[in-house]
Design an enzyme around this catalytic site. Structure first.
Site: not given
Length: 155
Positions: A9, A12, A14-16, A124
């Protein structure tokens, strides 16, 4: 043969990192061994840091934990990993631009697995107040990781 999955993401944080932990958990529940999962950022802003506290809290609420330290994607990742997942169209565009010619990694959008067309973008949540966006991203990752494992990794 060990397979390698990289979740990407923007930062690196939040999402990933959520997707990384969810994929590891999904593989464990499916009793699939020999798969290495990591995550990385497209940008360098947060390198060396931990994930956003809201991401860590969301994982903790589901009995999961991340010890990941932020790193930025590098050219070698396109050779070392079998699958590199982006979370949205911007991630995918940047990944395609970064990928060296002849790289082995298959570039995939995580939300293309198991999620409906309208829900396939894992947004995000960084700039949102509170943790609701992190929970949404977590739930999307659970569905997408389970679908990917069923479609691509289970025999």
């Amino acid at each position: 043969m060990v397979q390698k999955i990289l979740m990407i993401c923007l930062g690196n944080i939040c999402r990933s990192p959520i997707a990384e932990v969810v994929m590891v958990d999904t593989l464990a529940k499916a009793k699939i061994e020999g798969v290495v999962v990591d995550s990385a950022a497209l940008g360098s802003w947060h390198v060396g840091n931990r994930a956003d506290p809201r991401a860590l809290s969301t994982l903790k609420n589901h009995g999961l934990k991340s010890t990941h330290i932020v790193r930025q994607i590098k050219k070698q990742d396109f050779t070392d990993f079998d699958y590199i997942f982006g979370m949205d169209e911007d991630n995918m565009s940047q990944l395609r631009n970064l990928a060296p010619k002849g790289s082995k990694a298959e570039l995939l959008m995580l939300g293309d697995f198991g999620l409906s067309e309208k829900d396939r973008i894992i947004e995000d949540p960084y700039y949102q107040s509170g943790a609701e966006g992190f929970e949404t991203a977590y739930q999307q990752c659970v569905v997408a990781c389970e679908a990917f494992v069923k479609q691509r990794l289970q025999k």
